[in-house]
Write an enzyme that holds these catalytic residues in place. Structure first.
Site, PDB file in Angstrom:
ATOM      1  CB  ALA A  86      61.477  -7.957 -39.491  1.00  0.00           C
TER       2      ALA A  86
ATOM      3  N   GLY B 270      58.102  -3.510 -38.269  1.00  0.00           N
ATOM      4  CA  GLY B 270      56.891  -2.728 -38.472  1.00  0.00           C
ATOM      5  C   GLY B 270      55.637  -3.534 -38.169  1.00  0.00           C
ATOM      6  NE  ARG B 271      50.876   0.225 -36.993  1.00  0.00           N
ATOM      7  CZ  ARG B 271      49.968   1.195 -36.938  1.00  0.00           C
ATOM      8  NH1 ARG B 271      48.923   1.086 -36.136  1.00  0.00           N
ATOM      9  NH2 ARG B 271      50.082   2.282 -37.686  1.00  0.00           N
ATOM     10  CG  MET B 272      52.181  -5.185 -43.659  1.00  0.00           C
ATOM     11  SD  MET B 272      50.432  -5.505 -43.363  1.00  0.00           S
ATOM     12  CE  MET B 272      50.343  -7.210 -43.844  1.00  0.00           C
TER      13      MET B 272
ATOM     14  CD  GLU C  23      63.478  -3.258 -39.410  1.00  0.00           C
ATOM     15  OE1 GLU C  23      64.143  -2.288 -39.857  1.00  0.00           O
ATOM     16  OE2 GLU C  23      62.250  -3.242 -39.324  1.00  0.00           O
TER      17      GLU C  23
ATOM     18  N   GLY D 155      53.946  -4.696 -51.409  1.00  0.00           N
ATOM     19  CA  GLY D 155      52.784  -3.979 -50.896  1.00  0.00           C
ATOM     20  C   GLY D 155      53.110  -2.536 -50.573  1.00  0.00           C
TER      21      GLY D 155
ATOM     22  CB  THR E  23      51.459   2.692 -50.823  1.00  0.00           C
ATOM     23  OG1 THR E  23      51.741   3.085 -49.466  1.00  0.00           O
ATOM     24  CG2 THR E  23      50.555   1.470 -50.796  1.00  0.00           C
TER      25      THR E  23
ATOM     26  CB  ALA F  75      48.447  -5.368 -55.216  1.00  0.00           C
TER      27      ALA F  75
ATOM     28  CG  HIS G  94      44.743   4.208 -44.475  1.00  0.00           C
ATOM     29  ND1 HIS G  94      44.168   4.673 -45.633  1.00  0.00           N
ATOM     30  CD2 HIS G  94      44.935   2.874 -44.655  1.00  0.00           C
ATOM     31  CE1 HIS G  94      44.034   3.670 -46.487  1.00  0.00           C
ATOM     32  NE2 HIS G  94      44.493   2.574 -45.917  1.00  0.00           N
TER      33      HIS G  94
ATOM     34  CE  LYS H 241      48.131   4.706 -46.692  1.00  0.00           C
ATOM     35  NZ  LYS H 241      49.206   3.724 -46.929  1.00  0.00           N
TER      36      LYS H 241
END
Length: 269
Positions: A12, A14-16, A37, A101, A103, A125, A158, A162
């Site tokens: 929660a 994080g930026r995303m 979190e 999401g 990666t 994805a 990016h 990242k």
């Protein structure tokens, strides 16, 4: 209001995570029921609205995924591979749609996610945006139309924070090119050239990663032959596109049977 699907956001702070929380709070199709979190985080036990510098909204940040998922119909997860695997099993127990999401997933992680998908809906994805998924389909079609005399390069950029490279989106694009050519990406992939590499091997798919500043996401797929090039490009300027796509996936999954899906399924592509 309580009939709307309840969504939990992991990571929660994080930026995303914060972007997802704002997107869900502004939606008339879903409601925020939990924020997760890691243990020991300063936000644990506090109202997420207060933590994000706004008004209280009645949702406390927790480090207990089992308790949070038990009251949810969907979980949206942009965290780290090990955490995502744990969340997949717990979301499946709760029969909540798990939108991934994250990666940097390796084959072992994906195998564990596949196992969880036998019991619940998982949508995974490397990129949740409509534009990127259209680019993936275009990449496959172009690769299918051109022979191996056309070199393929995937170039991505990016922000400096990242942690994985190539990006999940770049790998999606490389996989699309490999599928179009009827080869496996593992066989064709060349990543991060350095030193005296020799001439390029015919049929390979190259990857380059740029990290810097606050770049949200830029992806080019370059098809290069003698005398000409085709460049397919997607530029992301606002992280909201990923949050909207993830929420769309969580809502879409409410009416699906258990299985491991991707954004192509969600978008009908």
């Amino acid at each position: 209001m309580q009939t709307l699907p309840g969504i939990v956001v992991t990571g929660a702070s994080g930026r995303m995570g914060q972007m997802l929380i704002r997107t869900i709070a502004a939606s008339d199709k879903a409601r925020l029921v939990g924020c997760l979190e890691r243990s020991g985080h300063a936000w644990i036990g506090r109202d997420i609205g207060d933590c994000m510098g706004g008004a209280s909204i009645g949702v406390l940040v927790t480090d207990d995924p089992l308790e949070a998922f038990a009251r949810a119909q969907g979980v949206i997860d942009f965290t780290a591979p090990a955490a995502t695997v744990e969340f997949a099993a717990l979301a499946a127990q709760a029969r909540a749609v798990h939108v991934i999401g994250t990666t940097g997933l390796e084959p072992g992680h994906i195998a564990a996610i596949d196992a969880a998908a036998r019991h619940a809906v998982i949508v995974r994805a490397g990129n949740m945006s409509l534009g990127v998924n259209l680019l993936v389909r275009l990449t496959q079609k172009v690769a299918q139309a051109l022979d191996a005399d056309w070199d393929v390069e995937v170039v991505e950029a990016h922000h400096r924070m990242k942690v994985d490279a190539p990006s999940g989106t770049a790998l999606m694009l490389g996989q699309a090119a490999a599928d179009g050519r009827g080869v496996t990406l593992d066989q064709a992939m060349v990543s991060g050239r350095d030193g005296i590499t020799g001439a390029r091997e015919r049929g390979t798919i190259g990857f380059s990663a740029i990290r810097g500043g606050d770049v949200v996401g830029e992806h080019d797929v370059i098809f290069a032959a003698d005398g000409e090039r085709i460049v397919l490009r997607h530029l992301a300027t606002d992280r909201t596109i990923f949050a909207r796509g993830a929420l769309k996936a969580a809502l879409w999954g409410q009416t699906q049977k258990p299985g491991h899906y991707d954004m192509m399924d969600v978008l009908g592509l």
